[in-house]
Design a protein around this motif. Structure first.
Motif, PDB file in Angstrom:
ATOM      1  N   SER A 105       0.816  -1.208   0.000  1.00  0.00           N
ATOM      2  CA  SER A 105       0.000   0.000   0.000  1.00  0.00           C
ATOM      3  C   SER A 105       0.849   1.258   0.000  1.00  0.00           C
ATOM      4  CB  SER A 105      -0.898   0.021   1.253  1.00  0.00           C
ATOM      5  OG  SER A 105      -1.779  -1.055   1.233  1.00  0.00           O
ATOM      6  N   GLU A 160      -7.866  -0.339   6.256  1.00  0.00           N
ATOM      7  CA  GLU A 160      -7.061   0.437   5.316  1.00  0.00           C
ATOM      8  C   GLU A 160      -7.581   0.287   3.884  1.00  0.00           C
ATOM      9  OE1 GLU A 160      -2.764  -0.541   4.614  1.00  0.00           O
ATOM     10  OE2 GLU A 160      -2.522   1.025   6.119  1.00  0.00           O
ATOM     11  N   GLU A 197      -9.098   3.071   1.468  1.00  0.00           N
ATOM     12  CA  GLU A 197      -8.506   3.278   0.139  1.00  0.00           C
ATOM     13  C   GLU A 197      -9.582   3.262  -0.950  1.00  0.00           C
ATOM     14  OE1 GLU A 197      -6.181   0.367  -2.785  1.00  0.00           O
ATOM     15  OE2 GLU A 197      -5.047   0.767  -0.954  1.00  0.00           O
ATOM     16  N   PRO A 215      -8.678   8.415  -0.892  1.00  0.00           N
ATOM     17  CA  PRO A 215      -7.710   7.395  -0.497  1.00  0.00           C
ATOM     18  C   PRO A 215      -6.664   7.944   0.449  1.00  0.00           C
ATOM     19  CG  PRO A 215      -7.319   8.104  -2.760  1.00  0.00           C
ATOM     20  CD  PRO A 215      -8.603   8.733  -2.314  1.00  0.00           C
TER      21      PRO A 215
END
Length: 589
Positions: A120, A274, A278, A283
């Protein structure tokens, strides 16, 4: 226009319509358009309404034509609606996210927590670009659009919606199933072993990206092109087609969020939170090239409101569960009652576990910032520092309790010295140092030194008394200090018997200390060496002085080696064996 002309146009249109739309759709649609236009024209004229039933027959023909269009739309849509193979979806992913194996549900390096998390935060040089697949060939979409437009104008919107949903909904679900998506509930999740569950969560995170950024994005494109000009219908079709697929995906997230909490789940909960962040419109990782591939933009409009709400509800549920797991962990650390035997005073497994846990937390600083802002309203630094300090405090409280299990006070302090030193060293080598601050580090370094000093006092005070000159005077009087000869090394006034007893006692005590403390452990080599040196600095000068002063009394008698068993060099060598964690057999001489 005369009725005769209307009849002629009607006959021409009928000929084209009877042939059906399959061979020449363009002429077929043109015939329908002319037929509809004429019906509207003559139907509005009172004097033509009941003329020979021509208008009525034309209307019936138009209905048959639309019915054929409906069949053509359905057949065309069904023939080009096929599940998407996983390999094709993987090819649409950014290079950094493509699995090492193409087997369905297998995603290579994406199963683990840390791998997903580092994924990520790729560098901006590796641009993350998703390319949604063409779920229906681009050349077919204009045909479907033209067919749909005629059906809508004929008032067949409900039938159109039903056909589209039935053709596309199952295909979308099958695409997800081929990928490896499962619909699991809380009970299913609870039965899985942790390693299997962790892998499934890693897969789910990957599947969520594929579903939203590729499958749902591709479906949105299909809807928008087929129903161009009819936005509300496009949104309704998209909502109905994707509802079951979204539900299948979110159900797994809900099952995890509702399952029994445990410390090891915190990081996967943060991973899941997360990915949901996102996939929303803002995001967390701002340098990703997400375009419009987020839930808020794909599932826009009133028809998709329930889907947006479900996704947001899961995001909040994951955040809440993660927050509660955080609190559980702090409490579990303080109350941990494991009876894991650490007989050698080394670093306790709880200490290394907690420190590794805290280190992982710092990998999630941006995610934790979201959590803290949502639940506590603080800044990420202040809240994370507070939480980290509380966890460290909870750990120290627990270690204090565990240290009381030792019967030997020296081992109690050695244990606390080892564990707090491990904590301090780990903090100094991580991001936690900047967060906790130099004052915290220095304060705990002093605590380490205090325990080292307490160890020395408890372990060596008695043996050092053996090397004291006090109490060595003979019963006949006289000074125990140097007397008649006047030299510093004189043993005048000392009792030979008492001196011999002192040497014997020293030998026994040192051998016991060596036997015992060679089995104890100081795992950090620098700390181990400094502790040995600290012992040597008090023991060796005292021993040398005692031997120099009182050795002659013993050496002039019988069997001096029985009493003066060790040279200073022997003791120094044996001290070098302390804190090595040797077993009993290794320490026997």
């Amino acid at each position: 226009m005369s009725l005769l002309m209307f009849s002629l146009i009607h006959q021409q249109a009928e000929a084209k319509i009877l042939k059906g739309p399959h061979e020449d759709l363009e002429n077929y649609l043109e015939a329908i358009a002319k037929l509809r236009s004429n019906i509207q024209f003559f139907g509005s004229k009172n004097n033509f309404k009941n003329s020979d039933g021509v208008v009525s027959h034309a209307s019936s023909l138009l209905n048959k034509a639309i019915s054929k269009l409906q069949d053509e739309f359905n057949q065309l849509l069904l023939s080009y609606s096929k599940p998407v193979e996983p390999e094709r979806l993987f090819d649409c992913l950014p290079n950094s996210m493509r699995p090492s194996s193409g087997s369905p549900g297998h995603e290579g390096d994406h199963n683990g927590k840390s791998n997903h998390h580092s994924e990520s935060h790729n560098s901006i040089a590796d641009a993350v670009v998703y390319t949604p697949p063409a779920l229906i060939p681009p050349r077919i979409l204009p045909l479907l659009h033209d067919l749909a437009q005629q059906m809508i104008e004929a008032g067949h919107r409900p039938q159109l919606l039903t056909m589209y949903r039935e053709a596309r909904s199952n295909v979308l679900e099958e695409s997800l199933q081929k990928l490896g998506v499962e619909k699991l509930n809380k009970d299913d999740v609870q039965k899985l072993q942790w390693e299997i569950l962790e892998a499934k969560i890693g897969n789910w995170i990957h599947f969520m990206r594929i579903a939203v950024k590729l499958l749902f994005a591709g479906e949105r494109k299909v809807c928008d092109q087929i129903f161009e000009g009819f936005d509300s219908l496009a949104e309704q079709c998209f909502a109905e087609v994707t509802t079951n697929s979204v539900s299948m995906l979110l159900s797994f997230g809900e099952a995890i969020a509702k399952s029994k909490r445990s410390p090891e789940k915190l990081f996967v909960l943060l991973d899941m939170y997360e990915i949901m962040q996102e996939l929303h419109s803002e995001p967390m990782v701002t340098f990703h090239l997400f375009d419009n591939l987020q839930i808020e933009t794909l599932f826009k409009g009133k028809a998709c409101a329930a889907i947006r709400d479900a996704a947001m509800a899961l995001t909040k549920r994951l955040a809440q569960t993660a927050q509660e797991t955080f609190g559980d962990f702090e409490e579990a650390v303080e109350k941990d009652a494991t009876k894991t035997a650490v007989t050698d005073g080394t670093v306790h497994p709880l200490t290394s576990y907690v420190i590794n846990y805290v280190k992982f937390l710092f990998d999630y600083r941006s995610t934790l910032k979201q959590l803290f802002q949502e639940f506590e309203g603080g800044t990420d630094s202040s809240q994370l520092a507070t939480v980290t300090m509380r966890i460290m405090q909870a750990l120290q409280i627990n270690l204090d309790g565990k240290s009381k299990q030792y019967k030997d006070p020296a081992l109690t302090h050695l244990f606390l010295m080892n564990n707090i030193h491990y904590i301090v060293r780990s903090v100094r080598r991580s991001e936690a140092k900047d967060l906790l601050g130099d004052d915290w580090v220095q304060r705990h370094r002093r605590i380490v030194q205090q325990h080292a000093n307490q160890y020395k006092r408890n372990a060596w005070a008695k043996i050092l008394q053996c090397l004291s000159i006090q109490g060595l005077a003979s019963s006949g009087g006289g000074s125990s200090n140097a007397g008649g000869d006047g030299g510093a090394g004189s043993s005048s006034g000392a009792s030979r018997a008492l001196v011999k007893e002192r040497f014997k006692t020293f030998n026994v005590m040192f051998e016991e200390l060596h036997q015992k403390q060679s089995q104890w452990t100081v795992p950090d080599s620098e700390l181990r060496e400094s502790l040995r040196l600290a012992v040597a600095e008090v023991l060796m000068p005292a021993y040398r002085s005692f031997v120099k002063r009182f050795g002659p009394l013993v050496e002039s008698g019988k069997n001096p080696q029985k009493y003066i068993k060790y040279t200073a060099e022997d003791l120094d060598r044996m001290l070098g064996e302390f804190f090595e964690g040797k077993n009993m057999n290794e320490t026997k001489r």
